[in-house]
Design a protein around this motif. Structure first.
Motif, PDB file in Angstrom:
ATOM      1  N   ALA A  43      -6.278  -5.343 -23.189  1.00 19.51           N
ATOM      2  CA  ALA A  43      -6.284  -4.813 -21.927  1.00 19.51           C
ATOM      3  C   ALA A  43      -6.828  -3.409 -21.802  1.00 19.51           C
ATOM      4  O   ALA A  43      -7.680  -2.996 -21.245  1.00 19.51           O
ATOM      5  N   VAL A  44      -6.305  -2.686 -23.206  1.00 17.49           N
ATOM      6  CA  VAL A  44      -6.831  -1.475 -23.291  1.00 17.49           C
ATOM      7  C   VAL A  44      -8.554  -1.330 -23.385  1.00 17.49           C
ATOM      8  O   VAL A  44      -9.258  -0.427 -22.681  1.00 17.49           O
ATOM      9  N   THR A  45      -8.913  -2.431 -24.326  1.00 19.00           N
ATOM     10  CA  THR A  45     -10.409  -2.339 -24.511  1.00 19.00           C
ATOM     11  C   THR A  45     -10.991  -2.765 -23.222  1.00 19.00           C
ATOM     12  O   THR A  45     -12.266  -2.351 -22.917  1.00 19.00           O
ATOM     13  N   GLU A  46     -10.503  -3.714 -22.225  1.00 18.23           N
ATOM     14  CA  GLU A  46     -11.115  -3.758 -21.086  1.00 18.23           C
ATOM     15  C   GLU A  46     -10.764  -2.945 -20.023  1.00 18.23           C
ATOM     16  O   GLU A  46     -11.245  -3.126 -18.785  1.00 18.23           O
ATOM     17  N   LYS A  47     -10.140  -1.845 -20.372  1.00 20.38           N
ATOM     18  CA  LYS A  47      -9.554  -0.842 -19.232  1.00 20.38           C
ATOM     19  C   LYS A  47      -8.934  -1.398 -18.161  1.00 20.38           C
ATOM     20  O   LYS A  47      -9.544  -1.126 -16.890  1.00 20.38           O
ATOM     21  N   GLN A  48      -8.285  -2.259 -17.876  1.00 21.53           N
ATOM     22  CA  GLN A  48      -7.496  -3.033 -16.953  1.00 21.53           C
ATOM     23  C   GLN A  48      -6.039  -2.264 -16.650  1.00 21.53           C
ATOM     24  O   GLN A  48      -5.359  -2.373 -17.442  1.00 21.53           O
ATOM     25  N   ALA A  49      -6.194  -1.281 -15.731  1.00 27.36           N
ATOM     26  CA  ALA A  49      -5.173  -0.589 -15.764  1.00 27.36           C
ATOM     27  C   ALA A  49      -3.792  -1.151 -15.424  1.00 27.36           C
ATOM     28  O   ALA A  49      -2.709  -0.868 -15.783  1.00 27.36           O
ATOM     29  N   GLY A  50      -3.893  -1.937 -14.449  1.00 30.33           N
ATOM     30  CA  GLY A  50      -2.721  -2.353 -14.010  1.00 30.33           C
ATOM     31  C   GLY A  50      -2.045  -3.446 -14.960  1.00 30.33           C
ATOM     32  O   GLY A  50      -0.897  -3.310 -15.250  1.00 30.33           O
ATOM     33  N   LYS A  51      -2.924  -3.985 -15.853  1.00 32.56           N
ATOM     34  CA  LYS A  51      -2.201  -5.158 -16.831  1.00 32.56           C
ATOM     35  C   LYS A  51      -2.078  -4.145 -18.027  1.00 32.56           C
ATOM     36  O   LYS A  51      -0.931  -4.385 -18.522  1.00 32.56           O
ATOM     37  N   VAL A  52      -2.434  -3.029 -18.234  1.00 36.34           N
ATOM     38  CA  VAL A  52      -2.161  -1.959 -19.397  1.00 36.34           C
ATOM     39  C   VAL A  52      -0.802  -1.485 -19.122  1.00 36.34           C
ATOM     40  O   VAL A  52       0.206  -1.417 -19.954  1.00 36.34           O
ATOM     41  N   ILE A  58      -7.757   6.602 -17.505  1.00 33.86           N
ATOM     42  CA  ILE A  58      -7.684   6.146 -15.940  1.00 33.86           C
ATOM     43  C   ILE A  58      -7.414   6.848 -14.866  1.00 33.86           C
ATOM     44  O   ILE A  58      -8.089   7.179 -13.705  1.00 33.86           O
ATOM     45  N   ALA A  59      -6.349   7.652 -15.001  1.00 32.24           N
ATOM     46  CA  ALA A  59      -5.690   8.360 -14.086  1.00 32.24           C
ATOM     47  C   ALA A  59      -6.263   9.653 -13.626  1.00 32.24           C
ATOM     48  O   ALA A  59      -6.604   9.964 -12.592  1.00 32.24           O
ATOM     49  N   ALA A  60      -7.046  10.339 -14.808  1.00 32.85           N
ATOM     50  CA  ALA A  60      -7.973  11.407 -14.442  1.00 32.85           C
ATOM     51  C   ALA A  60      -9.227  10.742 -13.971  1.00 32.85           C
ATOM     52  O   ALA A  60      -9.681  11.572 -12.887  1.00 32.85           O
ATOM     53  N   ALA A  61      -9.708   9.767 -14.235  1.00 33.49           N
ATOM     54  CA  ALA A  61     -10.963   9.344 -13.461  1.00 33.49           C
ATOM     55  C   ALA A  61     -10.632   9.278 -11.928  1.00 33.49           C
ATOM     56  O   ALA A  61     -11.449   9.680 -11.071  1.00 33.49           O
ATOM     57  N   ARG A  62      -9.558   8.662 -11.813  1.00 30.87           N
ATOM     58  CA  ARG A  62      -9.197   8.456 -10.317  1.00 30.87           C
ATOM     59  C   ARG A  62      -9.000   9.599  -9.550  1.00 30.87           C
ATOM     60  O   ARG A  62      -9.407  10.024  -8.452  1.00 30.87           O
ATOM     61  N   SER A  63      -8.276  10.674 -10.362  1.00 29.78           N
ATOM     62  CA  SER A  63      -8.271  11.747  -9.534  1.00 29.78           C
ATOM     63  C   SER A  63      -9.680  12.517  -9.331  1.00 29.78           C
ATOM     64  O   SER A  63      -9.642  13.376  -8.468  1.00 29.78           O
TER      65      SER A  63
END
Length: 523
Positions: free
Chosen positions: A305-314, A347-352
């Motif tokens: 999940a980390v490799t695929e960058k799936q935030a919810g699953k991670v 991911i949080a930084a990118a969303r921000s």
């Protein structure tokens, strides 16, 4: 009866005609009598053969030719059971070198044959075939043997430990004796006479031996408060059993491994507890292996999940992993957990950052923006703010301000047909748009669309730019309707009816068909 009226040898006549023929042939040199020991008249009998009903014995007519009248009351198959008991008991005792005397008690209250007294030099039995005579338990010289219909109370079973039963089963034209032993809290066990014996206690069966052994066994010592017979090793063994159970309940692999190692090293335990320790250790090792495999699979899923960058699953898997690794964690597992934390941070930084970009874009709008553009941008802003999580009071105030402004300009979101945004994804199946490449984000066929400016983050819905060409192609393939073309005869514009009363002109219908054949684009 066979041979004479006073004979003690009973006979049972077959009821089928073919069997009666064999019976007659076997006893062709004998005579049959209405036995006095059965309560009969002592008259001679003959056999009656029938093919349409049951065969039976019958009396010879009286000398005057009238039917014979017999006073025998009991005529059932069990009416001669006392004689079958006598015959079986005599043969059984003879095999043991004993000769017995038999008496059949009878009175006004007790029919003849209700009780059979059997006496021989070394013992005596009283067989109660029915309830007519109550058994006497304290009478010396007579051990009661009860028929299956004779009741016995609970206290008698407890005081005497057991009582004997007797039953007779029909086998062909004879009756076979079975002896049973009934005890309190036990089912009645049945045996043949050959399985029985006479002992100092009287009549004995294999069940009697087991009952006596069970009742004669020494009672276990009673436990008293403060009294303990466990050794130090036994006490430690019990503690280890409890710790292993606790480890499994709390899913603590490290504790379970430690307990299993100590179980293997513990010596001097009593045999009974040692067996429990061995069984618990085997079960514990199997559980450890199963949990370790599940743990490896959990960390592998998190790493994927980390490799695929799936935030919810991670985020979901990371909570499970940290719970599983609360006691101990290997270097590799620590690396995976660190990578997951870093992934969520990125991911949080990118969303921000994406949220800040949207706010900047909105600030660049003119004072009087296009309502549809404003609505689309504010909707995206609200979605980004929701995904960004904690955005701080300053940005939260700006998001709410833009939401209120959009409501004032274009009205409430998703209210009214005129202001509702087109939902293109509802017009195209997932299978169709997955076949296309997205011109906006560059997603290839078979892949979902990515969030703008957020690499690796996938949108839940495809971009409209990916859907619109499919819808346009579908419109181009749709047949032209009659009222979508201008009528060549009356000149009526599209969506206007022809001036005729009978429907559209024929030329207008043909023109619509021609446009369809030529695949002319719809307006």
């Amino acid at each position: 009866m066979l041979g004479s009226a006073g004979s003690e040898e009973p006979l049972m006549l077959p009821m089928e005609a073919i069997e009666l023929d064999a019976f007659r042939h076997h006893y062709e040199s004998n005579t049959f009598w209405c036995g006095t020991l059965l309560g009969g008249c002592g008259g001679q009998l003959t056999t009656k053969l029938y093919t349409d009903r049951a065969c039976h014995f019958a009396h010879h007519p009286d000398p005057d030719g009238l039917p014979h009248v017999c006073g025998r009351r009991a005529r059932g198959v069990n009416s001669a059971d006392h004689l079958y008991v006598r015959s079986a008991a005599a043969a059984w005792l003879a095999g043991r070198g004993e000769e017995a005397i038999f008496e059949y008690a009878g009175s006004a209250e007790a029919p003849f044959g209700s009780v059979v007294d059997i006496r021989w030099p070394h013992g005596a039995l009283r067989v109660h075939l029915d309830q007519a005579v109550p058994p006497a338990w304290d009478q010396e010289g007579h051990e009661p043997v009860l028929g299956v219909s004779v009741p016995v109370d609970r206290d008698t079973l407890i005081d005497r430990w057991y009582v004997h039963r007797i039953r007779l089963d029909s086998v062909g034209t004879a009756r076979r004796v079975r002896i049973g032993t009934e005890a309190f809290g036990r089912d009645t066990e049945w045996f043949t006479l050959d399985d029985c014996d006479m002992t100092e206690r009287g009549l004995s069966t294999p069940a009697v031996q087991r009952i006596i052994e069970a009742r004669s066994a020494a009672a276990p010592a009673k436990w008293r408060p403060g009294q303990s017979t466990d050794t130090a090793q036994d006490t430690r063994a019990r503690e280890l059993l409890r710790k292993l159970l606790y480890a499994r309940r709390t899913v603590s692999i490290a504790l379970a491994e430690s307990v299993c190692r100590e179980m293997a090293e513990l010596a001097g335990v009593s045999p009974r507890l040692q067996g429990q320790l061995d069984a618990a250790r085997r079960s514990g090792l199997l559980w450890i292996e199963k949990e370790a495999e599940a743990r490896r699979a959990l960390f592998a899923s998190l790493e994927k999940a980390v490799t695929e960058k799936q935030a919810g699953k991670v985020k979901k898997l990371l909570r499970q992993v940290k719970t599983a690794a609360k006691d101990t964690c290997s270097d590799e597992e620590s690396r995976v957990i660190g990578a997951a934390d870093g992934c969520l941070t990125d991911i949080a930084a990118a969303r921000s950052t994406y949220l800040d970009t949207l706010l900047d874009d909105l600030d660049q709008l003119p004072p009087d923006p296009d309502p549809n553009d404003l609505r689309i941008m504010v909707r995206e802003l609200l979605r980004a703010a929701s995904e960004a999580g904690s955005i701080g009071p300053h940005r939260r105030a700006k998001v709410e301000a833009w939401r209120d402004r959009a409501r004032r300009v274009v009205g409430p979101f998703q209210t009214g047909q005129g202001t509702r945004l087109p939902q293109l994804h509802r017009q195209v199946t997932r299978k169709r748009w997955l076949e296309r490449r997205c011109p906006r984000c560059g997603a290839k066929g078979g892949q979902g669309c990515a969030v703008d400016d957020m690499p690796g983050e996938m949108r839940s819905l495809p971009h409209d730019e990916r859907l619109q060409p499919i819808i346009d192609e579908r419109k181009a393939r749709r047949p032209w309707r009659v009222y979508e073309v201008t009528c060549p005869d009356c000149g009526q514009e599209p969506e206007q009816r022809c001036t005729t009363l009978g429907g559209p002109h024929r030329s207008r219908v043909e023109l619509a068909k021609e446009y369809t054949r030529l695949k002319k684009a719809h307006p």
